[in-house]
Design a protein around this motif. Structure first.
Motif, PDB file in Angstrom:
ATOM      1  N   GLY A   6       0.837  -1.183   0.000  1.00  0.00           N
ATOM      2  CA  GLY A   6       0.000   0.000   0.000  1.00  0.00           C
ATOM      3  C   GLY A   6       0.875   1.237   0.000  1.00  0.00           C
ATOM      4  O   GLY A   6       2.099   1.161   0.015  1.00  0.00           O
ATOM      5  N   ARG A   7       0.261   2.375  -0.007  1.00  0.00           N
ATOM      6  CA  ARG A   7       1.006   3.626  -0.044  1.00  0.00           C
ATOM      7  C   ARG A   7       1.947   3.722   1.153  1.00  0.00           C
ATOM      8  O   ARG A   7       1.534   3.608   2.289  1.00  0.00           O
ATOM      9  CB  ARG A   7       0.038   4.802  -0.055  1.00  0.00           C
ATOM     10  N   GLY A   8       3.253   3.912   0.876  1.00  0.00           N
ATOM     11  CA  GLY A   8       4.244   4.072   1.934  1.00  0.00           C
ATOM     12  C   GLY A   8       4.763   2.764   2.507  1.00  0.00           C
ATOM     13  O   GLY A   8       5.757   2.744   3.209  1.00  0.00           O
ATOM     14  N   ALA A   9       4.111   1.642   2.224  1.00  0.00           N
ATOM     15  CA  ALA A   9       4.551   0.354   2.748  1.00  0.00           C
ATOM     16  C   ALA A   9       5.678  -0.199   1.873  1.00  0.00           C
ATOM     17  O   ALA A   9       5.769   0.096   0.700  1.00  0.00           O
ATOM     18  CB  ALA A   9       3.386  -0.634   2.766  1.00  0.00           C
ATOM     19  N   VAL A  10       6.530  -1.007   2.474  1.00  0.00           N
ATOM     20  CA  VAL A  10       7.629  -1.624   1.738  1.00  0.00           C
ATOM     21  C   VAL A  10       7.188  -3.008   1.283  1.00  0.00           C
ATOM     22  O   VAL A  10       6.630  -3.781   2.060  1.00  0.00           O
ATOM     23  CB  VAL A  10       8.896  -1.712   2.613  1.00  0.00           C
ATOM     24  N   ARG A  11       7.449  -3.324   0.057  1.00  0.00           N
ATOM     25  CA  ARG A  11       7.012  -4.589  -0.518  1.00  0.00           C
ATOM     26  C   ARG A  11       7.699  -5.764   0.191  1.00  0.00           C
ATOM     27  O   ARG A  11       8.872  -5.686   0.536  1.00  0.00           O
ATOM     28  CB  ARG A  11       7.231  -4.608  -2.016  1.00  0.00           C
ATOM     29  N   PRO A  12       6.976  -6.851   0.378  1.00  0.00           N
ATOM     30  CA  PRO A  12       7.514  -7.991   1.119  1.00  0.00           C
ATOM     31  C   PRO A  12       8.617  -8.755   0.380  1.00  0.00           C
ATOM     32  O   PRO A  12       9.417  -9.439   1.006  1.00  0.00           O
ATOM     33  CB  PRO A  12       6.304  -8.884   1.353  1.00  0.00           C
ATOM     34  N   ASP A  13       8.685  -8.623  -0.935  1.00  0.00           N
ATOM     35  CA  ASP A  13       9.699  -9.348  -1.711  1.00  0.00           C
ATOM     36  C   ASP A  13      10.960  -8.525  -1.953  1.00  0.00           C
ATOM     37  O   ASP A  13      11.822  -8.918  -2.736  1.00  0.00           O
ATOM     38  CB  ASP A  13       9.110  -9.813  -3.042  1.00  0.00           C
ATOM     39  N   LEU A  14      11.114  -7.403  -1.280  1.00  0.00           N
ATOM     40  CA  LEU A  14      12.249  -6.509  -1.524  1.00  0.00           C
ATOM     41  C   LEU A  14      13.591  -7.169  -1.229  1.00  0.00           C
ATOM     42  O   LEU A  14      14.522  -7.068  -2.024  1.00  0.00           O
ATOM     43  CB  LEU A  14      12.107  -5.222  -0.705  1.00  0.00           C
ATOM     44  N   GLU A  15      13.704  -7.869  -0.118  1.00  0.00           N
ATOM     45  CA  GLU A  15      15.010  -8.419   0.251  1.00  0.00           C
ATOM     46  C   GLU A  15      15.560  -9.406  -0.783  1.00  0.00           C
ATOM     47  O   GLU A  15      16.714  -9.265  -1.209  1.00  0.00           O
ATOM     48  CB  GLU A  15      14.982  -9.065   1.630  1.00  0.00           C
ATOM     49  N   PRO A  16      14.800 -10.411  -1.219  1.00  0.00           N
ATOM     50  CA  PRO A  16      15.381 -11.316  -2.216  1.00  0.00           C
ATOM     51  C   PRO A  16      15.681 -10.622  -3.545  1.00  0.00           C
ATOM     52  O   PRO A  16      16.678 -10.941  -4.200  1.00  0.00           O
ATOM     53  CB  PRO A  16      14.343 -12.422  -2.377  1.00  0.00           C
ATOM     54  N   ILE A  17      14.856  -9.690  -3.935  1.00  0.00           N
ATOM     55  CA  ILE A  17      15.113  -8.955  -5.178  1.00  0.00           C
ATOM     56  C   ILE A  17      16.359  -8.100  -5.007  1.00  0.00           C
ATOM     57  O   ILE A  17      17.219  -8.055  -5.895  1.00  0.00           O
ATOM     58  CB  ILE A  17      13.884  -8.112  -5.581  1.00  0.00           C
ATOM     59  N   TYR A  22      21.157  -6.242  -6.742  1.00  0.00           N
ATOM     60  CA  TYR A  22      22.024  -5.141  -6.316  1.00  0.00           C
ATOM     61  C   TYR A  22      23.324  -5.048  -7.113  1.00  0.00           C
ATOM     62  O   TYR A  22      23.665  -3.955  -7.596  1.00  0.00           O
ATOM     63  CB  TYR A  22      22.313  -5.246  -4.809  1.00  0.00           C
ATOM     64  N   PRO A  23      24.066  -6.139  -7.302  1.00  0.00           N
ATOM     65  CA  PRO A  23      25.322  -6.000  -8.060  1.00  0.00           C
ATOM     66  C   PRO A  23      25.111  -5.456  -9.477  1.00  0.00           C
ATOM     67  O   PRO A  23      25.880  -4.631  -9.954  1.00  0.00           O
ATOM     68  CB  PRO A  23      25.879  -7.427  -8.100  1.00  0.00           C
ATOM     69  N   ARG A  24      24.057  -5.912 -10.141  1.00  0.00           N
ATOM     70  CA  ARG A  24      23.790  -5.445 -11.505  1.00  0.00           C
ATOM     71  C   ARG A  24      23.386  -3.976 -11.504  1.00  0.00           C
ATOM     72  O   ARG A  24      23.821  -3.204 -12.353  1.00  0.00           O
ATOM     73  CB  ARG A  24      22.692  -6.314 -12.130  1.00  0.00           C
ATOM     74  N   VAL A  25      22.572  -3.561 -10.531  1.00  0.00           N
ATOM     75  CA  VAL A  25      22.125  -2.167 -10.457  1.00  0.00           C
ATOM     76  C   VAL A  25      23.319  -1.248 -10.213  1.00  0.00           C
ATOM     77  O   VAL A  25      23.466  -0.202 -10.858  1.00  0.00           O
ATOM     78  CB  VAL A  25      21.037  -2.005  -9.370  1.00  0.00           C
ATOM     79  N   VAL A  26      24.193  -1.628  -9.308  1.00  0.00           N
ATOM     80  CA  VAL A  26      25.398  -0.828  -9.040  1.00  0.00           C
ATOM     81  C   VAL A  26      26.282  -0.777 -10.291  1.00  0.00           C
ATOM     82  O   VAL A  26      26.823   0.278 -10.636  1.00  0.00           O
ATOM     83  CB  VAL A  26      26.179  -1.378  -7.828  1.00  0.00           C
ATOM     84  N   ALA A  27      26.411  -1.893 -10.985  1.00  0.00           N
ATOM     85  CA  ALA A  27      27.242  -1.931 -12.190  1.00  0.00           C
ATOM     86  C   ALA A  27      26.711  -0.995 -13.273  1.00  0.00           C
ATOM     87  O   ALA A  27      27.489  -0.295 -13.936  1.00  0.00           O
ATOM     88  CB  ALA A  27      27.332  -3.359 -12.716  1.00  0.00           C
ATOM     89  N   VAL A  28      25.401  -0.960 -13.449  1.00  0.00           N
ATOM     90  CA  VAL A  28      24.808  -0.059 -14.438  1.00  0.00           C
ATOM     91  C   VAL A  28      25.099   1.387 -14.064  1.00  0.00           C
ATOM     92  O   VAL A  28      25.548   2.177 -14.900  1.00  0.00           O
ATOM     93  CB  VAL A  28      23.284  -0.306 -14.567  1.00  0.00           C
ATOM     94  N   ALA A  60      11.280  -6.895 -12.181  1.00  0.00           N
ATOM     95  CA  ALA A  60      12.121  -6.116 -11.267  1.00  0.00           C
ATOM     96  C   ALA A  60      13.490  -5.778 -11.849  1.00  0.00           C
ATOM     97  O   ALA A  60      13.912  -4.621 -11.809  1.00  0.00           O
ATOM     98  CB  ALA A  60      12.278  -6.850  -9.938  1.00  0.00           C
ATOM     99  N   LEU A  61      14.206  -6.757 -12.380  1.00  0.00           N
ATOM    100  CA  LEU A  61      15.568  -6.503 -12.846  1.00  0.00           C
ATOM    101  C   LEU A  61      15.591  -5.458 -13.953  1.00  0.00           C
ATOM    102  O   LEU A  61      16.390  -4.518 -13.913  1.00  0.00           O
ATOM    103  CB  LEU A  61      16.251  -7.791 -13.312  1.00  0.00           C
ATOM    104  N   GLY A  62      14.731  -5.598 -14.922  1.00  0.00           N
ATOM    105  CA  GLY A  62      14.676  -4.611 -16.005  1.00  0.00           C
ATOM    106  C   GLY A  62      14.320  -3.229 -15.492  1.00  0.00           C
ATOM    107  O   GLY A  62      14.951  -2.237 -15.868  1.00  0.00           O
ATOM    108  N   TRP A  63      13.322  -3.166 -14.616  1.00  0.00           N
ATOM    109  CA  TRP A  63      12.902  -1.882 -14.059  1.00  0.00           C
ATOM    110  C   TRP A  63      14.051  -1.250 -13.280  1.00  0.00           C
ATOM    111  O   TRP A  63      14.336  -0.061 -13.424  1.00  0.00           O
ATOM    112  CB  TRP A  63      11.680  -2.080 -13.154  1.00  0.00           C
ATOM    113  N   ALA A 141      13.877  -6.189 -23.289  1.00  0.00           N
ATOM    114  CA  ALA A 141      12.836  -6.292 -22.260  1.00  0.00           C
ATOM    115  C   ALA A 141      12.826  -5.058 -21.368  1.00  0.00           C
ATOM    116  O   ALA A 141      11.763  -4.535 -21.030  1.00  0.00           O
ATOM    117  CB  ALA A 141      13.058  -7.554 -21.421  1.00  0.00           C
ATOM    118  N   ALA A 142      14.006  -4.579 -21.000  1.00  0.00           N
ATOM    119  CA  ALA A 142      14.083  -3.421 -20.103  1.00  0.00           C
ATOM    120  C   ALA A 142      13.544  -2.152 -20.763  1.00  0.00           C
ATOM    121  O   ALA A 142      12.918  -1.323 -20.107  1.00  0.00           O
ATOM    122  CB  ALA A 142      15.527  -3.204 -19.655  1.00  0.00           C
TER     123      ALA A 142
END
Length: 172
Positions: A6-17, A22-28, A60-63, A141-142
């Motif tokens: 919901g608004r302001g809530a953190v998604r429950p699948d955030l940690e595994p994603i 993270y390594p790919r996002v930092v690399a980009v 998620a990864l593409g986004w 895809a991205a």
């Protein structure tokens, strides 16, 4: 699929994603900015936004990669930290014995980043994603493109960045 936050809530699948992407996002982001510490700042910002989003986990990864490229390009274009980096490296005494090589390398990187910032956003993002290790299919895809059009966009982007580099090299 889990229920989006919901608004302001953190998604429950955030940690595994986060752990997976993270390594790919930092690399980009690092590919655009040239500095890991700044790339990590960009990744943090991107994951904060993603954590409150409704983006499906399968996208998620593409986004995240697109968001990292856009955020890094925005930071690069704004030039907020460029002056600080140049001042930090400015003293010849701190560069060591190969001062000329280091200065040339830094200048080339600065020129490429500046040229990248002048490209149309879609071309710049396509180049960054491809040179960050994404396959043509992942770039497609991205960017929501057909895989066949990725090569065309990349060729146009490479041509445009060459023209930018040549144009600005002749004006230096």
């Amino acid at each position: 699929m889990s229920t989006p936050p919901g608004r302001g809530a953190v998604r429950p699948d955030l940690e595994p994603i986060f752990r997976a992407a993270y390594p790919r996002v930092v690399a980009v982001a690092a590919r655009v900015l040239g500095a890991r510490d700044q790339a990590e700042d960009v990744a943090q910002e991107v994951f904060l936004t993603f954590g409150r989003s409704r983006v499906p986990a399968e996208n998620a990864l593409g986004w995240l990669c697109i968001a990292a490229a856009h955020t890094a390009l925005n930071q690069l274009r704004s030039g907020r930290r460029r002056a600080w980096r140049e001042e930090a490296v400015g003293g010849a005494d701190t560069l060591g014995p190969d001062v000329a090589d280091v200065v040339v390398t830094l200048d080339e990187r600065r020129r490429v980043r500046a040229a990248l910032a002048r490209l149309p956003r879609r071309q710049a993002v396509a180049l960054v994603l491809r040179h960050s290790g994404l396959s043509y299919a992942e770039v497609a895809a991205a960017l929501d493109l057909s895989p066949g059009s990725v090569g065309t966009i990349l060729r146009r982007a490479e041509s445009a960045i060459r023209k930018e580099l040549n144009r600005h090299a002749s004006s230096d």
